[in-house]
Design a protein around this motif. Sequence first.
Motif, short mmCIF file in Angstrom:
data_model
loop_
_atom_site.label_atom_id
_atom_site.label_comp_id
_atom_site.label_asym_id
_atom_site.label_seq_id
_atom_site.Cartn_x
_atom_site.Cartn_y
_atom_site.Cartn_z
N TRP A 146 0.81 -1.22 0.00
CA TRP A 146 0.00 0.00 0.00
C TRP A 146 0.84 1.27 0.00
O TRP A 146 0.37 2.31 -0.45
N ASN A 147 2.09 1.16 0.49
CA ASN A 147 2.89 2.39 0.62
C ASN A 147 4.27 2.24 -0.02
O ASN A 147 5.21 2.84 0.42
N ASP B 140 -2.96 -3.79 4.05
CA ASP B 140 -1.56 -3.39 3.83
C ASP B 140 -0.80 -4.47 3.06
O ASP B 140 0.06 -4.17 2.23
C1 LIG Z 1 4.55 0.96 5.05
O1 LIG Z 1 3.54 0.45 5.89
C2 LIG Z 1 4.00 -0.51 6.82
C3 LIG Z 1 2.78 -0.99 7.58
O2 LIG Z 1 1.96 -1.69 6.71
C4 LIG Z 1 5.04 0.10 7.75
O3 LIG Z 1 5.52 -0.89 8.63
C5 LIG Z 1 6.16 0.68 6.92
O4 LIG Z 1 7.08 1.37 7.76
C6 LIG Z 1 5.64 1.63 5.86
N1 LIG Z 1 6.71 2.02 4.96
C7 LIG Z 1 6.96 3.27 4.66
C8 LIG Z 1 8.06 3.50 3.68
O5 LIG Z 1 6.32 4.20 5.12
#
Ligand SMILES: *[C@@H]1O[C@H](CO)[C@@H](O)[C@H](O)[C@H]1NC(C)=O
Length: 509
Positions: free
Chosen positions: A54-55, A82
Amino acid sequence: MYHYIYFHCLIHIILIFRVQATVKERNELDSKLCFHSSFAFGVATASFQIEGAWNVSGKGESIWDRYTHEHPERVFDHKNADVADGSYYKVKEDVQLLSQLGVNFYRFSISWPRILPDGLSNNVNEDGIRYYKELIEELRKNKITPVATMYHWDLPQSLQELGGWTNPIIADYFVDYARVLLDNFGDTVKVWLTFNEPLTFCENGYGGDDAPGGRSSGFEDYMCGHNVLRAHGMVYRMFDQKYRKITKGVMGITNVFPWIEPATTSREDQKAADAARQFMFGWYANPIFSQQGDYPQVMRKAVDANSKRQGFPRSRLPYFTAEEVEMIRGSFDFMGLNHYTTYLAAPGSGKISTKPSYQDDINAIITQKDEWPKSNSTWLRVVPWGFRRCLNWIKNAYNNPKILITENGVSFEAGLHDTKRVNYIDAYLRALHAAIYKDGCHVLGYTYWSLMDNFEWMRGYSERFGLYQVDYESQNLTRTPRLSAKYFSNVAKTGCLPDDYTDYTYNTD
Ligand SMILES: *[C@@H]1O[C@H](CO)[C@@H](O)[C@H](O)[C@H]1NC(C)=O
Ligand SMILES: *[C@@H]1O[C@H](CO)[C@@H](O)[C@H](O)[C@H]1NC(C)=O
Ligand SMILES: *[C@@H]1O[C@H](CO)[C@@H](O)[C@H](O)[C@H]1NC(C)=O
Protein backbone atom coordinates in the motif's frame (compact mmCIF):
# COMPACT_ATOMS: atom_id res chain seq x y z
CA MET A 1 -25.83 1.19 -35.27
CA TYR A 2 -22.28 1.47 -34.11
CA HIS A 3 -23.30 -0.54 -31.10
CA TYR A 4 -23.96 -3.40 -33.40
CA ILE A 5 -20.60 -3.15 -35.05
CA TYR A 6 -18.74 -2.85 -31.79
CA PHE A 7 -20.65 -5.72 -30.35
CA HIS A 8 -18.88 -7.87 -32.89
CA CYS A 9 -15.68 -6.14 -32.05
CA LEU A 10 -16.30 -6.97 -28.40
CA ILE A 11 -17.09 -10.56 -29.18
CA HIS A 12 -13.96 -10.71 -31.25
CA ILE A 13 -11.81 -9.19 -28.57
CA ILE A 14 -13.11 -10.91 -25.52
CA LEU A 15 -13.40 -14.18 -27.22
CA ILE A 16 -10.43 -14.21 -29.47
CA PHE A 17 -8.80 -16.90 -27.38
CA ARG A 18 -11.98 -18.79 -26.95
CA VAL A 19 -11.47 -20.33 -30.34
CA GLN A 20 -8.65 -22.36 -28.89
CA ALA A 21 -10.78 -23.66 -26.07
CA THR A 22 -11.85 -27.22 -26.34
CA VAL A 23 -15.24 -27.61 -27.88
CA LYS A 24 -14.87 -31.35 -28.00
CA GLU A 25 -17.75 -33.36 -26.69
CA ARG A 26 -19.92 -30.28 -27.00
CA ASN A 27 -23.53 -31.35 -27.34
CA GLU A 28 -22.47 -34.95 -27.01
CA LEU A 29 -25.13 -35.59 -24.46
CA ASP A 30 -28.50 -34.00 -24.90
CA SER A 31 -28.82 -33.61 -21.16
CA LYS A 32 -25.59 -31.67 -20.95
CA LEU A 33 -25.90 -27.88 -20.82
CA CYS A 34 -23.35 -26.15 -23.01
CA PHE A 35 -22.73 -22.50 -23.77
CA HIS A 36 -22.00 -21.36 -27.32
CA SER A 37 -18.32 -21.56 -28.23
CA SER A 38 -18.13 -17.74 -28.38
CA PHE A 39 -19.25 -17.46 -24.74
CA ALA A 40 -16.34 -16.41 -22.50
CA PHE A 41 -15.46 -17.40 -18.94
CA GLY A 42 -13.31 -15.37 -16.58
CA VAL A 43 -12.59 -14.51 -12.96
CA ALA A 44 -12.30 -11.15 -11.21
CA THR A 45 -10.35 -9.35 -8.48
CA ALA A 46 -9.90 -5.72 -7.42
CA SER A 47 -6.69 -3.81 -6.70
CA PHE A 48 -7.28 -2.89 -3.06
CA GLN A 49 -8.50 -6.36 -2.17
CA ILE A 50 -5.46 -8.25 -3.43
CA GLU A 51 -2.41 -6.06 -4.13
CA GLY A 52 -1.08 -5.05 -0.71
CA ALA A 53 2.10 -2.95 -1.03
CA TRP A 54 0.00 0.00 0.00
CA ASN A 55 2.89 2.39 0.62
CA VAL A 56 5.72 1.21 -1.63
CA SER A 57 7.30 2.43 -4.87
CA GLY A 58 5.54 5.75 -5.00
CA LYS A 59 1.94 4.63 -4.48
CA GLY A 60 -0.29 7.26 -2.88
CA GLU A 61 -2.74 6.70 -0.04
CA SER A 62 -6.29 5.65 -0.90
CA ILE A 63 -9.47 6.30 1.08
CA TRP A 64 -9.52 2.63 2.01
CA ASP A 65 -5.93 2.79 3.33
CA ARG A 66 -6.85 5.79 5.45
CA TYR A 67 -10.16 4.41 6.65
CA THR A 68 -8.94 0.95 7.65
CA HIS A 69 -5.94 2.50 9.45
CA GLU A 70 -8.03 5.07 11.31
CA HIS A 71 -10.99 2.82 12.06
CA PRO A 72 -9.83 -0.78 12.51
CA GLU A 73 -12.72 -1.19 14.97
CA ARG A 74 -15.19 -0.76 12.14
CA VAL A 75 -13.68 -3.68 10.18
CA PHE A 76 -15.15 -7.05 11.25
CA ASP A 77 -11.77 -8.65 12.04
CA HIS A 78 -9.98 -5.31 12.69
CA LYS A 79 -7.59 -6.02 9.83
CA ASN A 80 -6.46 -3.96 6.83
CA ALA A 81 -5.15 -4.56 3.31
CA ASP A 82 -1.56 -3.39 3.83
CA VAL A 83 -0.43 -6.85 2.71
CA ALA A 84 -3.70 -8.46 1.51
CA ASP A 85 -2.83 -11.24 -0.99
CA GLY A 86 0.51 -9.66 -1.88
CA SER A 87 -0.45 -9.71 -5.54
CA TYR A 88 1.74 -6.67 -6.23
CA TYR A 89 4.68 -9.08 -5.81
CA LYS A 90 3.05 -12.11 -7.44
CA VAL A 91 2.28 -11.24 -11.05
CA LYS A 92 3.66 -14.46 -12.51
CA GLU A 93 2.23 -16.67 -9.78
CA ASP A 94 -1.27 -15.21 -10.08
CA VAL A 95 -1.30 -15.46 -13.85
CA GLN A 96 -0.29 -19.10 -13.47
CA LEU A 97 -3.43 -19.63 -11.37
CA LEU A 98 -5.49 -18.10 -14.18
CA SER A 99 -3.72 -20.22 -16.73
CA GLN A 100 -4.43 -23.38 -14.73
CA LEU A 101 -8.09 -22.40 -14.59
CA GLY A 102 -8.09 -22.07 -18.37
CA VAL A 103 -10.17 -18.88 -18.30
CA ASN A 104 -10.53 -16.68 -21.38
CA PHE A 105 -10.21 -13.38 -19.54
CA TYR A 106 -9.15 -11.79 -16.26
CA ARG A 107 -11.04 -8.84 -14.84
CA PHE A 108 -8.76 -6.79 -12.56
CA SER A 109 -8.88 -3.18 -11.43
CA ILE A 110 -6.27 -0.44 -11.56
CA SER A 111 -5.45 1.48 -8.42
CA TRP A 112 -5.81 5.20 -9.09
CA PRO A 113 -3.32 6.20 -6.33
CA ARG A 114 -0.77 3.65 -7.58
CA ILE A 115 -0.86 5.39 -10.97
CA LEU A 116 -1.41 8.97 -9.74
CA PRO A 117 -0.23 9.24 -6.09
CA ASP A 118 -1.92 12.63 -5.59
CA GLY A 119 -4.87 11.76 -7.79
CA LEU A 120 -3.70 14.35 -10.34
CA SER A 121 -2.17 13.59 -13.71
CA ASN A 122 0.78 15.97 -13.45
CA ASN A 123 2.54 13.34 -11.33
CA VAL A 124 2.50 9.87 -12.86
CA ASN A 125 4.07 7.08 -10.79
CA GLU A 126 6.17 5.15 -13.29
CA ASP A 127 6.26 2.10 -11.04
CA GLY A 128 2.47 1.94 -11.17
CA ILE A 129 2.56 1.94 -14.96
CA ARG A 130 5.29 -0.74 -14.89
CA TYR A 131 3.30 -2.98 -12.54
CA TYR A 132 0.15 -3.08 -14.66
CA LYS A 133 2.19 -3.37 -17.88
CA GLU A 134 3.90 -6.44 -16.46
CA LEU A 135 0.56 -7.93 -15.47
CA ILE A 136 -0.96 -7.28 -18.90
CA GLU A 137 2.11 -8.66 -20.67
CA GLU A 138 2.03 -11.81 -18.55
CA LEU A 139 -1.67 -12.25 -19.37
CA ARG A 140 -0.93 -11.80 -23.06
CA LYS A 141 1.81 -14.45 -22.93
CA ASN A 142 -0.72 -16.83 -21.41
CA LYS A 143 -3.44 -15.93 -23.92
CA ILE A 144 -5.74 -14.44 -21.27
CA THR A 145 -7.66 -11.33 -22.30
CA PRO A 146 -7.33 -8.41 -19.85
CA VAL A 147 -10.58 -6.71 -18.79
CA ALA A 148 -9.69 -3.60 -16.77
CA THR A 149 -11.81 -1.62 -14.33
CA MET A 150 -10.64 1.98 -13.90
CA TYR A 151 -12.26 2.50 -10.52
CA HIS A 152 -12.97 -0.20 -7.98
CA TRP A 153 -13.32 2.02 -4.91
CA ASP A 154 -9.73 3.00 -3.99
CA LEU A 155 -9.99 6.77 -4.47
CA PRO A 156 -6.81 8.78 -3.81
CA GLN A 157 -7.13 10.24 -0.30
CA SER A 158 -5.99 13.63 -1.61
CA LEU A 159 -9.15 13.86 -3.72
CA GLN A 160 -11.32 12.87 -0.78
CA GLU A 161 -9.94 15.96 0.99
CA LEU A 162 -11.83 17.93 -1.68
CA GLY A 163 -15.05 16.02 -0.97
CA GLY A 164 -14.27 13.04 -3.17
CA TRP A 165 -17.21 11.98 -5.35
CA THR A 166 -19.48 14.65 -3.85
CA ASN A 167 -17.46 17.43 -5.51
CA PRO A 168 -18.47 17.97 -9.18
CA ILE A 169 -14.85 18.83 -10.11
CA ILE A 170 -13.89 15.19 -9.58
CA ALA A 171 -15.37 14.25 -12.95
CA ASP A 172 -12.64 16.30 -14.65
CA TYR A 173 -9.94 14.60 -12.60
CA PHE A 174 -11.37 11.19 -13.40
CA VAL A 175 -11.18 12.06 -17.09
CA ASP A 176 -7.50 13.02 -16.63
CA TYR A 177 -6.83 9.69 -14.90
CA ALA A 178 -8.68 7.76 -17.61
CA ARG A 179 -6.60 9.53 -20.26
CA VAL A 180 -3.39 8.35 -18.56
CA LEU A 181 -4.74 4.78 -18.52
CA LEU A 182 -5.83 4.84 -22.16
CA ASP A 183 -2.52 6.41 -23.27
CA ASN A 184 -0.49 3.80 -21.41
CA PHE A 185 -2.58 0.64 -21.70
CA GLY A 186 -4.94 1.34 -24.62
CA ASP A 187 -2.77 -0.64 -27.02
CA THR A 188 -3.06 -3.81 -24.94
CA VAL A 189 -6.31 -3.54 -22.98
CA LYS A 190 -9.34 -3.69 -25.27
CA VAL A 191 -12.15 -4.12 -22.78
CA TRP A 192 -12.69 -1.32 -20.27
CA LEU A 193 -15.07 -0.72 -17.40
CA THR A 194 -15.15 2.80 -16.00
CA PHE A 195 -16.68 2.02 -12.59
CA ASN A 196 -17.48 -0.93 -10.41
CA GLU A 197 -20.81 -0.78 -8.55
CA PRO A 198 -21.46 2.95 -8.07
CA LEU A 199 -24.52 1.96 -6.01
CA THR A 200 -22.27 0.33 -3.45
CA PHE A 201 -19.50 2.89 -3.16
CA CYS A 202 -21.91 5.85 -3.20
CA GLU A 203 -24.50 4.33 -0.90
CA ASN A 204 -22.20 2.52 1.52
CA GLY A 205 -19.33 5.00 1.19
CA TYR A 206 -21.08 8.38 1.31
CA GLY A 207 -24.39 7.23 2.79
CA GLY A 208 -23.05 4.59 5.18
CA ASP A 209 -20.08 2.92 6.82
CA ASP A 210 -17.70 2.02 3.99
CA ALA A 211 -14.77 4.34 3.24
CA PRO A 212 -14.79 7.32 3.38
CA GLY A 213 -17.58 6.80 5.95
CA GLY A 214 -19.82 9.71 4.99
CA ARG A 215 -22.94 8.40 6.76
CA SER A 216 -24.96 10.98 4.89
CA SER A 217 -27.72 8.86 3.38
CA GLY A 218 -30.20 10.51 1.03
CA PHE A 219 -27.83 13.41 0.45
CA GLU A 220 -24.12 12.80 -0.21
CA ASP A 221 -24.91 9.42 -1.82
CA TYR A 222 -27.01 11.20 -4.46
CA MET A 223 -24.25 13.75 -5.07
CA CYS A 224 -21.77 10.91 -5.45
CA GLY A 225 -24.01 9.08 -7.91
CA HIS A 226 -24.58 12.24 -9.91
CA ASN A 227 -20.86 12.92 -10.34
CA VAL A 228 -20.06 9.29 -11.07
CA LEU A 229 -22.63 9.26 -13.87
CA ARG A 230 -21.22 12.51 -15.26
CA ALA A 231 -17.66 11.18 -14.99
CA HIS A 232 -18.64 7.95 -16.72
CA GLY A 233 -20.32 9.82 -19.58
CA MET A 234 -17.35 12.16 -20.02
CA VAL A 235 -14.82 9.32 -20.13
CA TYR A 236 -16.97 7.34 -22.53
CA ARG A 237 -17.29 10.33 -24.90
CA MET A 238 -13.53 10.93 -24.77
CA PHE A 239 -12.93 7.24 -25.46
CA ASP A 240 -15.44 7.25 -28.30
CA GLN A 241 -13.97 10.32 -29.97
CA LYS A 242 -10.23 9.93 -29.37
CA TYR A 243 -9.40 6.33 -28.53
CA ARG A 244 -11.89 3.93 -30.05
CA LYS A 245 -10.40 3.94 -33.54
CA ILE A 246 -6.76 3.72 -32.54
CA THR A 247 -7.22 1.22 -29.72
CA LYS A 248 -10.07 -0.82 -31.23
CA GLY A 249 -11.40 -1.23 -27.71
CA VAL A 250 -14.83 -1.19 -26.09
CA MET A 251 -16.08 0.41 -22.90
CA GLY A 252 -18.86 -0.22 -20.40
CA ILE A 253 -19.72 0.25 -16.73
CA THR A 254 -20.47 -2.36 -14.07
CA ASN A 255 -23.60 -2.03 -11.99
CA VAL A 256 -24.88 -4.40 -9.35
CA PHE A 257 -28.42 -5.71 -9.56
CA PRO A 258 -29.75 -7.99 -6.86
CA TRP A 259 -33.11 -9.31 -8.04
CA ILE A 260 -36.06 -7.75 -6.16
CA GLU A 261 -39.08 -10.00 -6.02
CA PRO A 262 -42.45 -8.74 -4.68
CA ALA A 263 -43.02 -10.31 -1.23
CA THR A 264 -46.49 -11.42 -2.41
CA THR A 265 -48.37 -11.09 -5.69
CA SER A 266 -50.35 -8.10 -4.37
CA ARG A 267 -50.33 -4.90 -6.41
CA GLU A 268 -48.78 -2.99 -3.51
CA ASP A 269 -45.88 -5.40 -3.24
CA GLN A 270 -45.33 -5.32 -6.98
CA LYS A 271 -45.22 -1.55 -6.90
CA ALA A 272 -42.78 -1.59 -3.98
CA ALA A 273 -40.55 -4.09 -5.79
CA ASP A 274 -40.54 -1.98 -8.93
CA ALA A 275 -39.61 1.16 -7.00
CA ALA A 276 -36.83 -0.71 -5.20
CA ARG A 277 -35.43 -1.99 -8.52
CA GLN A 278 -35.40 1.55 -9.87
CA PHE A 279 -33.72 2.94 -6.77
CA MET A 280 -31.08 0.23 -6.67
CA PHE A 281 -30.42 -0.56 -10.32
CA GLY A 282 -32.33 2.07 -12.34
CA TRP A 283 -30.51 4.86 -10.47
CA TYR A 284 -27.34 4.01 -12.44
CA ALA A 285 -28.79 2.09 -15.38
CA ASN A 286 -31.64 4.32 -16.55
CA PRO A 287 -29.44 7.38 -17.31
CA ILE A 288 -27.12 5.22 -19.46
CA PHE A 289 -29.14 2.33 -20.91
CA SER A 290 -32.73 3.57 -21.28
CA GLN A 291 -34.17 5.15 -24.42
CA GLN A 292 -35.04 8.42 -22.68
CA GLY A 293 -32.03 8.70 -20.35
CA ASP A 294 -31.95 10.54 -16.99
CA TYR A 295 -32.97 9.20 -13.57
CA PRO A 296 -35.94 6.82 -13.30
CA GLN A 297 -39.23 8.71 -12.97
CA VAL A 298 -40.19 6.96 -9.75
CA MET A 299 -36.91 8.01 -8.12
CA ARG A 300 -37.12 11.58 -9.40
CA LYS A 301 -40.68 11.98 -8.09
CA ALA A 302 -40.08 10.37 -4.70
CA VAL A 303 -36.91 12.30 -3.85
CA ASP A 304 -38.31 15.61 -5.13
CA ALA A 305 -41.48 15.17 -3.06
CA ASN A 306 -39.67 14.03 0.08
CA SER A 307 -37.17 16.89 -0.19
CA LYS A 308 -40.06 19.34 -0.33
CA ARG A 309 -41.80 17.76 2.66
CA GLN A 310 -38.53 18.04 4.58
CA GLY A 311 -38.31 21.76 3.86
CA PHE A 312 -35.47 21.73 1.34
CA PRO A 313 -35.63 24.50 -1.29
CA ARG A 314 -34.38 22.03 -3.90
CA SER A 315 -34.34 18.29 -4.48
CA ARG A 316 -31.67 16.25 -2.73
CA LEU A 317 -31.33 14.35 -6.02
CA PRO A 318 -29.42 16.73 -8.33
CA TYR A 319 -30.69 17.50 -11.84
CA PHE A 320 -28.73 16.82 -15.01
CA THR A 321 -28.65 19.54 -17.66
CA ALA A 322 -30.21 18.58 -21.00
CA GLU A 323 -26.68 18.27 -22.44
CA GLU A 324 -25.65 15.94 -19.63
CA VAL A 325 -28.69 13.72 -20.17
CA GLU A 326 -27.65 13.36 -23.83
CA MET A 327 -23.99 12.83 -23.03
CA ILE A 328 -24.76 10.03 -20.57
CA ARG A 329 -27.56 8.38 -22.52
CA GLY A 330 -26.15 5.57 -24.65
CA SER A 331 -22.62 5.86 -23.20
CA PHE A 332 -21.88 2.14 -23.43
CA ASP A 333 -20.75 -0.59 -25.79
CA PHE A 334 -21.93 -3.28 -23.37
CA MET A 335 -23.37 -3.54 -19.87
CA GLY A 336 -21.27 -4.95 -17.04
CA LEU A 337 -23.47 -6.73 -14.51
CA ASN A 338 -22.73 -7.96 -11.00
CA HIS A 339 -25.32 -10.28 -9.53
CA TYR A 340 -25.19 -12.29 -6.30
CA THR A 341 -28.54 -12.62 -4.63
CA THR A 342 -32.26 -11.79 -4.36
CA TYR A 343 -34.45 -9.79 -1.98
CA LEU A 344 -38.16 -9.46 -1.32
CA ALA A 345 -39.93 -6.10 -1.27
CA ALA A 346 -43.10 -4.88 0.45
CA PRO A 347 -44.33 -1.28 0.87
CA GLY A 348 -42.76 0.88 3.58
CA SER A 349 -44.73 3.04 6.00
CA GLY A 350 -44.47 6.17 3.84
CA LYS A 351 -43.21 8.08 6.87
CA ILE A 352 -40.12 10.20 6.48
CA SER A 353 -37.98 11.72 9.19
CA THR A 354 -36.54 15.25 8.97
CA LYS A 355 -33.15 13.66 8.38
CA PRO A 356 -32.78 12.60 4.74
CA SER A 357 -32.52 8.88 4.12
CA TYR A 358 -32.17 6.78 1.00
CA GLN A 359 -34.15 4.03 2.75
CA ASP A 360 -37.06 6.41 3.41
CA ASP A 361 -36.94 7.54 -0.22
CA ILE A 362 -37.23 3.95 -1.49
CA ASN A 363 -40.11 3.37 0.92
CA ALA A 364 -39.91 -0.39 0.75
CA ILE A 365 -39.26 -3.12 3.28
CA ILE A 366 -36.48 -5.31 1.92
CA THR A 367 -36.09 -8.83 3.33
CA GLN A 368 -34.89 -12.30 2.46
CA LYS A 369 -36.63 -15.61 3.06
CA ASP A 370 -35.40 -17.69 5.96
CA GLU A 371 -35.50 -20.84 3.88
CA TRP A 372 -33.13 -19.45 1.24
CA PRO A 373 -29.72 -21.09 1.83
CA LYS A 374 -27.22 -18.89 3.66
CA SER A 375 -23.65 -18.02 2.71
CA ASN A 376 -20.93 -16.53 4.92
CA SER A 377 -22.20 -13.01 4.06
CA THR A 378 -25.28 -11.65 5.84
CA TRP A 379 -26.59 -10.06 2.63
CA LEU A 380 -26.05 -13.07 0.36
CA ARG A 381 -28.47 -15.97 0.17
CA VAL A 382 -28.49 -18.51 -2.62
CA VAL A 383 -31.41 -17.81 -4.99
CA PRO A 384 -30.42 -18.86 -8.54
CA TRP A 385 -33.81 -18.18 -10.16
CA GLY A 386 -33.40 -14.49 -9.26
CA PHE A 387 -30.49 -14.32 -11.71
CA ARG A 388 -32.73 -15.33 -14.61
CA ARG A 389 -35.45 -12.84 -13.63
CA CYS A 390 -32.89 -10.09 -13.28
CA LEU A 391 -31.56 -10.71 -16.80
CA ASN A 392 -35.07 -10.80 -18.24
CA TRP A 393 -35.98 -7.55 -16.52
CA ILE A 394 -32.93 -5.86 -18.09
CA LYS A 395 -33.78 -7.31 -21.47
CA ASN A 396 -37.27 -5.79 -21.32
CA ALA A 397 -36.33 -2.48 -19.70
CA TYR A 398 -33.33 -1.60 -21.89
CA ASN A 399 -33.92 -3.23 -25.25
CA ASN A 400 -31.86 -6.34 -24.65
CA PRO A 401 -28.36 -4.86 -24.32
CA LYS A 402 -25.18 -6.91 -24.63
CA ILE A 403 -24.23 -7.95 -21.12
CA LEU A 404 -20.99 -9.17 -19.63
CA ILE A 405 -21.54 -10.76 -16.21
CA THR A 406 -18.65 -9.06 -14.42
CA GLU A 407 -19.25 -10.69 -11.01
CA ASN A 408 -21.18 -13.59 -9.56
CA GLY A 409 -19.98 -15.54 -6.57
CA VAL A 410 -20.46 -16.68 -3.01
CA SER A 411 -18.65 -16.68 0.34
CA PHE A 412 -18.25 -19.69 2.58
CA GLU A 413 -15.98 -20.50 5.47
CA ALA A 414 -12.42 -21.68 4.85
CA GLY A 415 -11.94 -25.16 3.42
CA LEU A 416 -10.85 -26.81 0.21
CA HIS A 417 -13.77 -29.19 -0.27
CA ASP A 418 -16.27 -26.42 -1.05
CA THR A 419 -19.18 -28.39 -2.51
CA LYS A 420 -21.56 -25.59 -1.52
CA ARG A 421 -19.65 -23.16 -3.73
CA VAL A 422 -19.65 -25.66 -6.60
CA ASN A 423 -23.42 -25.99 -6.21
CA TYR A 424 -23.88 -22.22 -6.16
CA ILE A 425 -21.90 -21.70 -9.37
CA ASP A 426 -23.54 -24.65 -11.08
CA ALA A 427 -27.04 -23.47 -10.18
CA TYR A 428 -26.38 -19.85 -11.20
CA LEU A 429 -24.87 -21.00 -14.49
CA ARG A 430 -27.99 -23.10 -15.15
CA ALA A 431 -30.16 -20.05 -14.54
CA LEU A 432 -27.90 -18.04 -16.84
CA HIS A 433 -28.06 -20.72 -19.50
CA ALA A 434 -31.87 -20.58 -19.41
CA ALA A 435 -31.82 -16.76 -19.62
CA ILE A 436 -29.66 -16.95 -22.73
CA TYR A 437 -30.99 -19.97 -24.61
CA LYS A 438 -34.63 -20.02 -23.49
CA ASP A 439 -35.29 -16.31 -22.99
CA GLY A 440 -32.95 -14.74 -25.54
CA CYS A 441 -30.94 -12.49 -23.21
CA HIS A 442 -27.70 -11.26 -24.84
CA VAL A 443 -25.01 -12.35 -22.44
CA LEU A 444 -21.44 -12.46 -23.75
CA GLY A 445 -19.60 -13.98 -20.85
CA TYR A 446 -19.49 -14.89 -17.18
CA THR A 447 -17.03 -13.81 -14.49
CA TYR A 448 -16.70 -15.62 -11.17
CA TRP A 449 -15.89 -13.44 -8.16
CA SER A 450 -13.26 -14.14 -7.12
CA LEU A 451 -10.07 -15.77 -8.36
CA MET A 452 -8.93 -16.09 -4.74
CA ASP A 453 -9.88 -15.14 -1.18
CA ASN A 454 -9.14 -11.49 -0.49
CA PHE A 455 -9.79 -8.46 1.71
CA GLU A 456 -13.57 -8.23 1.71
CA TRP A 457 -13.85 -4.53 2.68
CA MET A 458 -15.59 -4.05 6.05
CA ARG A 459 -15.69 -7.83 6.53
CA GLY A 460 -11.90 -8.05 6.41
CA TYR A 461 -10.62 -11.55 5.67
CA SER A 462 -13.58 -13.24 7.37
CA GLU A 463 -15.54 -13.82 4.16
CA ARG A 464 -13.94 -15.95 1.47
CA PHE A 465 -15.14 -15.89 -2.14
CA GLY A 466 -12.12 -17.52 -3.78
CA LEU A 467 -11.78 -20.44 -6.16
CA TYR A 468 -8.29 -20.50 -4.63
CA GLN A 469 -7.94 -20.48 -0.87
CA VAL A 470 -5.36 -18.06 0.50
CA ASP A 471 -3.47 -19.11 3.62
CA TYR A 472 -3.04 -15.81 5.47
CA GLU A 473 -0.91 -17.52 8.13
CA SER A 474 1.75 -18.61 5.65
CA GLN A 475 4.65 -16.32 4.74
CA ASN A 476 4.02 -17.00 1.08
CA LEU A 477 0.30 -16.28 1.25
CA THR A 478 -0.01 -19.68 -0.36
CA ARG A 479 -2.85 -20.13 -2.86
CA THR A 480 -4.45 -23.58 -3.02
CA PRO A 481 -7.14 -24.59 -5.50
CA ARG A 482 -10.48 -25.54 -4.02
CA LEU A 483 -12.83 -28.12 -5.47
CA SER A 484 -14.65 -25.15 -7.05
CA ALA A 485 -11.46 -24.24 -8.96
CA LYS A 486 -11.48 -27.72 -10.49
CA TYR A 487 -15.18 -27.39 -11.27
CA PHE A 488 -14.89 -23.92 -12.82
CA SER A 489 -11.82 -24.84 -14.79
CA ASN A 490 -13.73 -27.74 -16.33
CA VAL A 491 -16.58 -25.39 -17.27
CA ALA A 492 -14.23 -22.74 -18.69
CA LYS A 493 -12.32 -25.30 -20.76
CA THR A 494 -15.30 -27.21 -22.14
CA GLY A 495 -18.03 -24.55 -22.12
CA CYS A 496 -20.35 -27.17 -20.61
CA LEU A 497 -21.73 -27.86 -17.15
CA PRO A 498 -20.50 -31.29 -16.10
CA ASP A 499 -23.16 -33.81 -15.12
CA ASP A 500 -21.17 -35.32 -12.30
CA TYR A 501 -21.26 -32.18 -10.11
CA THR A 502 -24.91 -31.46 -10.55
CA ASP A 503 -26.85 -30.97 -7.39
CA TYR A 504 -30.47 -30.05 -7.74
CA THR A 505 -30.79 -28.63 -4.23
CA TYR A 506 -31.25 -25.17 -5.63
CA ASN A 507 -34.26 -24.22 -7.69
CA THR A 508 -33.06 -22.46 -10.82
CA ASP A 509 -36.40 -21.65 -12.42
C1 LIG B 1 4.55 0.96 5.05
O1 LIG B 1 3.54 0.45 5.89
C2 LIG B 1 4.00 -0.51 6.82
C3 LIG B 1 2.78 -0.99 7.58
O2 LIG B 1 1.96 -1.69 6.71
C4 LIG B 1 5.04 0.10 7.75
O3 LIG B 1 5.52 -0.89 8.63
C5 LIG B 1 6.16 0.68 6.92
O4 LIG B 1 7.08 1.37 7.76
C6 LIG B 1 5.64 1.63 5.86
N1 LIG B 1 6.71 2.02 4.96
C7 LIG B 1 6.96 3.27 4.66
C8 LIG B 1 8.06 3.50 3.68
O5 LIG B 1 6.32 4.20 5.12
C1 LIG C 1 -18.22 -15.90 8.33
O1 LIG C 1 -17.20 -16.77 8.80
C2 LIG C 1 -16.38 -16.19 9.80
C3 LIG C 1 -15.24 -17.13 10.07
O2 LIG C 1 -15.68 -18.41 10.41
C4 LIG C 1 -17.24 -15.90 11.03
O3 LIG C 1 -16.45 -15.31 12.03
C5 LIG C 1 -18.34 -14.94 10.63
O4 LIG C 1 -19.21 -14.71 11.71
C6 LIG C 1 -19.14 -15.49 9.46
N1 LIG C 1 -20.05 -14.46 8.98
C7 LIG C 1 -21.32 -14.71 8.67
C8 LIG C 1 -22.10 -13.54 8.20
O5 LIG C 1 -21.82 -15.80 8.73
C1 LIG D 1 7.23 -20.38 -0.48
O1 LIG D 1 7.38 -20.21 -1.88
C2 LIG D 1 8.62 -20.69 -2.37
C3 LIG D 1 8.72 -20.30 -3.81
O2 LIG D 1 7.52 -20.53 -4.50
C4 LIG D 1 8.70 -22.18 -2.13
O3 LIG D 1 9.94 -22.68 -2.60
C5 LIG D 1 8.56 -22.46 -0.65
O4 LIG D 1 8.54 -23.86 -0.41
C6 LIG D 1 7.31 -21.85 -0.10
N1 LIG D 1 7.28 -21.96 1.34
C7 LIG D 1 6.20 -22.42 1.99
C8 LIG D 1 6.33 -22.45 3.49
O5 LIG D 1 5.18 -22.76 1.44
